[in-house]
Design a protein around this motif. Structure first.
Motif, mmCIF file in Angstrom:
data_model
loop_
_atom_site.group_PDB
_atom_site.id
_atom_site.type_symbol
_atom_site.label_atom_id
_atom_site.label_comp_id
_atom_site.label_asym_id
_atom_site.label_seq_id
_atom_site.Cartn_x
_atom_site.Cartn_y
_atom_site.Cartn_z
ATOM 1 N N CYS A 1 0.848 -1.197 0.000
ATOM 2 C CA CYS A 1 0.000 0.000 0.000
ATOM 3 C C CYS A 1 0.884 1.247 0.000
ATOM 4 O O CYS A 1 1.651 1.462 0.929
ATOM 5 N N PRO A 2 0.802 2.071 -1.027
ATOM 6 C CA PRO A 2 1.687 3.236 -1.110
ATOM 7 C C PRO A 2 1.396 4.264 -0.024
ATOM 8 O O PRO A 2 2.232 5.116 0.252
ATOM 9 N N ASP A 3 0.234 4.211 0.570
ATOM 10 C CA ASP A 3 -0.095 5.196 1.583
ATOM 11 C C ASP A 3 -0.076 4.634 3.001
ATOM 12 O O ASP A 3 -0.533 5.295 3.931
ATOM 13 N N GLU A 4 0.441 3.469 3.153
ATOM 14 C CA GLU A 4 0.595 2.839 4.475
ATOM 15 C C GLU A 4 -0.703 2.889 5.273
ATOM 16 O O GLU A 4 -0.762 3.414 6.378
ATOM 17 N N VAL A 5 -1.725 2.373 4.655
ATOM 18 C CA VAL A 5 -3.063 2.488 5.200
ATOM 19 C C VAL A 5 -3.421 1.306 6.107
ATOM 20 O O VAL A 5 -4.316 1.384 6.925
ATOM 21 N N PHE A 6 -2.693 0.201 5.968
ATOM 22 C CA PHE A 6 -3.060 -1.002 6.728
ATOM 23 C C PHE A 6 -2.464 -0.994 8.130
ATOM 24 O O PHE A 6 -1.303 -0.662 8.323
ATOM 25 N N ASP A 7 -3.295 -1.380 9.082
ATOM 26 C CA ASP A 7 -2.844 -1.543 10.465
ATOM 27 C C ASP A 7 -2.727 -3.030 10.761
ATOM 28 O O ASP A 7 -3.739 -3.750 10.720
ATOM 29 N N CYS B 1 -7.014 6.003 3.030
ATOM 30 C CA CYS B 1 -6.946 5.233 1.790
ATOM 31 C C CYS B 1 -7.290 6.126 0.606
ATOM 32 O O CYS B 1 -8.301 6.811 0.625
ATOM 33 N N THR B 2 -6.425 6.116 -0.409
ATOM 34 C CA THR B 2 -6.667 6.953 -1.588
ATOM 35 C C THR B 2 -7.362 6.173 -2.702
ATOM 36 O O THR B 2 -7.561 6.689 -3.792
ATOM 37 N N GLY B 3 -7.667 4.932 -2.437
ATOM 38 C CA GLY B 3 -8.445 4.152 -3.399
ATOM 39 C C GLY B 3 -7.690 3.741 -4.638
ATOM 40 O O GLY B 3 -8.288 3.516 -5.694
ATOM 41 N N CYS B 4 -6.357 3.609 -4.517
ATOM 42 C CA CYS B 4 -5.548 3.356 -5.714
ATOM 43 C C CYS B 4 -5.753 1.949 -6.271
ATOM 44 O O CYS B 4 -5.443 1.679 -7.422
ATOM 45 N N GLY B 5 -6.211 1.033 -5.426
ATOM 46 C CA GLY B 5 -6.473 -0.317 -5.923
ATOM 47 C C GLY B 5 -5.279 -1.245 -5.896
ATOM 48 O O GLY B 5 -5.366 -2.418 -6.284
ATOM 49 N N ARG B 6 -4.165 -0.741 -5.412
ATOM 50 C CA ARG B 6 -2.943 -1.559 -5.397
ATOM 51 C C ARG B 6 -3.143 -2.833 -4.558
ATOM 52 O O ARG B 6 -2.748 -3.920 -4.960
ATOM 53 N N CYS B 7 -3.763 -2.682 -3.392
ATOM 54 C CA CYS B 7 -3.931 -3.835 -2.509
ATOM 55 C C CYS B 7 -4.765 -4.922 -3.185
ATOM 56 O O CYS B 7 -4.466 -6.112 -3.082
ATOM 57 N N ALA B 8 -5.794 -4.484 -3.914
ATOM 58 C CA ALA B 8 -6.652 -5.452 -4.596
ATOM 59 C C ALA B 8 -5.874 -6.168 -5.696
ATOM 60 O O ALA B 8 -6.103 -7.345 -5.976
ATOM 61 N N VAL C 1 -11.566 -6.531 -2.858
ATOM 62 C CA VAL C 1 -12.266 -6.047 -4.051
ATOM 63 C C VAL C 1 -12.544 -4.560 -3.875
ATOM 64 O O VAL C 1 -12.934 -4.111 -2.797
ATOM 65 N N MET C 2 -12.322 -3.793 -4.931
ATOM 66 C CA MET C 2 -12.583 -2.351 -4.868
ATOM 67 C C MET C 2 -14.074 -2.106 -5.115
ATOM 68 O O MET C 2 -14.667 -2.652 -6.041
ATOM 69 N N VAL C 3 -14.665 -1.263 -4.277
ATOM 70 C CA VAL C 3 -16.103 -1.009 -4.328
ATOM 71 C C VAL C 3 -16.366 0.504 -4.328
ATOM 72 O O VAL C 3 -15.668 1.259 -3.647
HETATM 73 S S1 SF4 Z 1 -6.595 1.153 -2.252
HETATM 74 FE FE1 SF4 Z 1 -5.425 -0.291 -1.009
HETATM 75 S S2 SF4 Z 1 -3.295 0.078 -1.577
HETATM 76 FE FE2 SF4 Z 1 -4.471 1.854 -2.300
HETATM 77 S S3 SF4 Z 1 -4.370 3.356 -0.640
HETATM 78 FE FE3 SF4 Z 1 -6.224 2.149 -0.288
HETATM 79 S S4 SF4 Z 1 -5.586 0.529 1.075
HETATM 80 FE FE4 SF4 Z 1 -3.726 1.368 0.203
#
Ligand code: SF4
Ligand code: SF4
Lengths: 392, 402
Positions: free
Chosen positions: A291-297, A311-318, A328-330
């Motif tokens: 995750c580029p924004d270090e959103v996961f705890d 979370c910026t919603g980039c979809g990388r994690c998915a 899944v991105m929603v």
């Molecule tokens: S979409 Fe996933 S990878 Fe992207 S910022 Fe949000 S949590 Fe991080």
């Protein structure tokens, strides 16, 4: 001769998402100026300089100004000596997930999308949702204004690529409906026909003019929306040199366990959010790591909670999650809050999975592997059954 | 804008453009051979548009993305030395990073043209306009001017090539414009035809100095004390000569493109019979002119003088325009820490230009609009009032949060 009367002035704001809608927004704010010129009005446009339109999803704004009686120079002196505006007669919103608020830069909090609309002004949103659903996420105003819905999905494309799905001219047609004092629909349609040498585009503008649904938002409709006043101290009020307090190092396992910058959360950049099926998770760490924004705890049981505020919603994690259907991105508008999904899951795993599958729905938006081609919609048959006991 | 019948041939079209779009259009019109790039806001605007021109086949040029501003300006300098018409540009600290190259481009007397999209010198991070970046080259042998509208940005870029490349000048030229206010604002611009620009701008010819396999030369050899002083004198004379070259370039520009640049160096708004005059550069001129006209309508004898060319400095023009004025105030979008009277940069040039004139107007200085802070109509009005008030201090900060 003293100038006593306030000059005639219309201010239009186009809210768009960085990269995906940059070219679209420039088309609209430029074309609406041309159209007003055709009616002999003075008009020009500008972009908010401090924005980051070259960053994915960041909320950005263009402005256009119109006057019947000012010269161009006087209009510019009157309207745009500053980099942002405080009021607008017309607020255009090119992506309806922006009704959840905007945080274009740090220290200003998350501002409501209708922050600048004036009494009897109009907020024009491209959306397939009902006005009531959108108003329910917008700031309560002390005065009535109008909401106009132009039916359609948000038009997204890449930085260089322009997706000509006619959103540009449809928005022009809608503007002619909600603010005919800028330009009439005939002017707009004729301008579109001659500029784009396309009868179809002119017809699309006219059709949008018919399709756009305008309704009144009464004073007091909407939600309370507190946001901080930015702290702008006098020159004697801060230490010499410049620094801002950093985020203290801090790390605890579990939801919200990591310290993050409270003054800039970035979460309003997202149009979609990752929904995690914790029951399918193999604890591979990839989402947390990538995750580029270090959103996961990280949590003590090896799962990774998502802090949606950041979370910026980039979809990388998915993309990196190796388990099918696990992340899944929603669509962001489907969610009411930023609460920890992990807490929800731990409280009632079975219900959480039902909730997650319900949010995910059967229609899945998948980003196209080729930039600029938009996204494809795939159908998912039956959600995977909840396997009890996979996660302790 | 009404385009008269006989004008049609020199204009291709009118188009809504930002200041950087307009510069890119000019760069295309002069048919540059080499375009050197390194992204920084607002120069990115020029890069975007030129990339598109080349991709669409509208311009045949080398588009070289450098690894930083220093290399970018070196590329421009070297291109210029082999007889290629080149364009470079940057802003704020990017411009400073290229400074070594900027300095030697001038001492090499190479007529490179550059855009400086004025930007604060961060740290702290800031995109907003301040003029210190461009003003750093005011004494280095660069020609330096400010555009305050998109049309002027296009015109001035064309004129800058003409002046810089003139054999009587051969100095690099920087076209400065306010980041944000001009570079991100879209206005209607009249775009000349390629043919008309070709009539205005002769082919670039560096003469005997052109580095070429058929003309092997070594540029910038080690000369030490033997030649440097004489070289400086050559440069000094060229800068002096550039005044006349600028004047004739504008005369011809006016006659080909029917523009109305009355004086190439300065632009006066109600200055002639004014008691109180504000002086400024860049986009603040737009607001200041509007307020000056408004206050005239109220019967106040105020005027605004915009300085367009800062190097060469319009000494005679300034003296003439301000000799009968009682009060002069300067809007400065720059700072000069610890300078005489603690004023900003352009006050010192203006005062020394006026020192030998018969009438000394009283001169006060306003430090305003730093880091992109807005200069609103209200503030311009306040500056006019303070300038007229004999009791106001020598230097004031306007728009500062106390
Ligand atoms: S979409 Fe996933 S990878 Fe992207 S910022 Fe949000 S949590 Fe991080
Ligand atoms: S990437 Fe998927 S499987 Fe791996 S830890 Fe994250 S949610 Fe679990």
């Amino acid at each position: 001769m003293m100038q006593t009367q306030k000059p005639h002035l219309i201010r239009l704001e186009v809210n768009y998402r960085g990269i995906f809608q940059k070219t679209l927004a420039y088309h609209i704010s430029g074309d609406v100026v041309y159209a007003a010129h055709k009616e002999g009005k003075t008009a020009f446009s500008n972009g908010r300089y401090s924005d980051d339109p070259q960053r994915n999803g960041i909320p950005c704004a263009n402005f256009a100004y119109f006057s019947k009686d000012l010269t161009e120079e006087d209009l510019e002196a009157e309207a745009s000596a500053s980099m942002d505006i405080t009021e607008a007669e017309v607020v255009v919103v090119l992506d309806d997930t922006m009704v959840k608020g905007l945080e274009p830069w740090g220290g200003y909090g998350i501002r409501p999308i209708n922050e600048k609309v004036v009494k009897d002004g109009v907020v024009l949103i491209v959306s397939n949702r009902k006005p009531a659903d959108l108003i329910a996420q917008m700031e309560k105003k002390k005065f009535p204004y109008r909401i106009a819905i132009l039916p359609g999905e948000a038009s997204f494309a890449g930085l260089w690529y322009f997706k000509d799905d006619m959103t540009d001219v449809r928005v022009l047609g809608a503007i002619a409906k909600v603010a005919p004092e800028i330009a009439s629909i005939d002017t707009v349609a004729n301008y579109v026909a001659s500029k784009y040498k396309s009868k179809e585009k002119a017809a699309a503008a006219r059709k949008a003019y018919e399709e756009v649904k305008v309704s009144t938002v009464n004073a007091g409709e909407g939600i309370d929306w507190p946001y901080p006043k930015p702290i702008l101290p006098g020159w004697k009020d801060f230490d010499e040199g410049v620094y801002v307090k950093g985020v203290k190092r801090g790390f605890q396992m579990g939801p919200r366990g990591q310290n993050r910058n409270p003054d800039f959360k970035r979460g309003t950049s997202k149009t979609q959010r990752p929904v995690v099926r914790f029951d399918l998770c193999t604890k591979c760490t990839l989402c947390w790591y990538d995750c580029p924004d270090e959103v996961f705890d990280p949590t003590t049981d090896g799962l990774y909670d998502v802090n949606y505020e950041y979370c910026t919603g980039c979809g990388r994690c998915a993309e990196v999650c190796p388990v099918e259907d696990c992340i899944v991105m929603v669509d962001e508008l489907k969610f009411e809050n930023q609460d920890s999904p992990y807490v929800l899951y731990k409280k009632d795993p079975e219900n959480y999975v039902k909730w997650a599958e319900d949010k995910k729905g059967k229609e899945r938006l998948m980003p196209s592997p080729v930039t600029g081609k938009g996204s494809t919609v795939s159908k998912v048959e039956t959600p995977k059954p909840f396997k009890k006991g996979v996660v302790k | 804008m009404v385009v008269k019948q006989e004008e049609k041939s020199v204009f291709d079209r009118e188009e809504l453009m930002t200041g950087t779009d307009a510069v890119a259009e000019a760069v295309k019109l002069v048919d540059v051979d080499v375009f050197a790039a390194y992204p920084i806001r607002p120069y990115t605007g020029v890069m975007d548009r030129l990339a598109r021109f080349i991709a669409n086949g509208d311009l045949d040029a080398e588009y070289i993305v450098a690894d930083g501003e220093h290399s970018q300006f070196e590329i421009g300098k070297h291109a210029s030395s082999v007889g290629a018409r080149a364009f470079v540009g940057s802003s704020g600290v990017g411009w400073l990073y290229a400074m070594e190259s900027i300095g030697v481009t001038a001492t090499d007397r190479l007529p490179l043209v550059a855009l400086v999209g004025n930007r604060a010198l961060d740290d702290p991070g800031a995109f907003g306009v301040e003029h210190n970046d461009a003003l750093l080259v005011r004494d280095l042998g660069w020609l330096l001017c400010w555009a305050s509208t998109a049309q002027e940005a296009l015109d001035t870029t064309l004129i800058a090539y003409r002046v810089a490349e003139d054999p009587k000048v051969r100095m690099p030229a920087a076209v400065a414009m306010d980041g944000g206010y001009l570079t991100h604002s879209q206005h209607m611009v009249r775009v000349p035809t390629k043919e008309a620009v070709r009539d205005f701008l002769p082919t670039y010819d560096l003469g005997n100095r052109r580095m070429h396999p058929d003309n092997p030369v070594s540029i910038a050899p080690q000369v030490n004390e033997d030649w440097v002083m004489e070289l400086r004198r050559q440069n000094y004379e060229a800068a002096k000569r550039s005044r006349k070259v600028i004047t004739s370039a504008y005369e011809e520009y006016n006659s080909i493109f029917h523009s109305d640049y009355e004086d190439p160096f300065i632009e006066e708004t109600n200055v002639e019979d004014a008691d109180t005059v504000l002086v400024g550069m860049g986009s603040a001129a737009v607001v200041a002119r509007s307020v000056a006209n408004e206050m005239r309508r109220e019967g106040k004898k105020v005027g605004f003088l915009k300085i367009r060319w800062y190097r060469p400095y319009p000494t005679d023009e300034i003296r003439k325009a301000l000799s009968n004025v009682s009060n002069v105030g300067i809007i400065e979008r720059n700072f000069a820490m610890g300078a005489p009277d603690d004023g900003a940069i352009t006050m010192h040039d203006l005062q020394s230009a006026l020192y030998d004139s018969k009438n000394h107007p009283r001169v006060v200085d306003f430090i305003a609009g730093l880091g992109g802070r807005e200069i609103s109509k209200k503030e311009v009005r306040k500056m006019f009032e303070m300038t007229a008030d004999k009791k106001s201090p020598k230097v004031s900060w306007i728009g500062l949060r106390e």
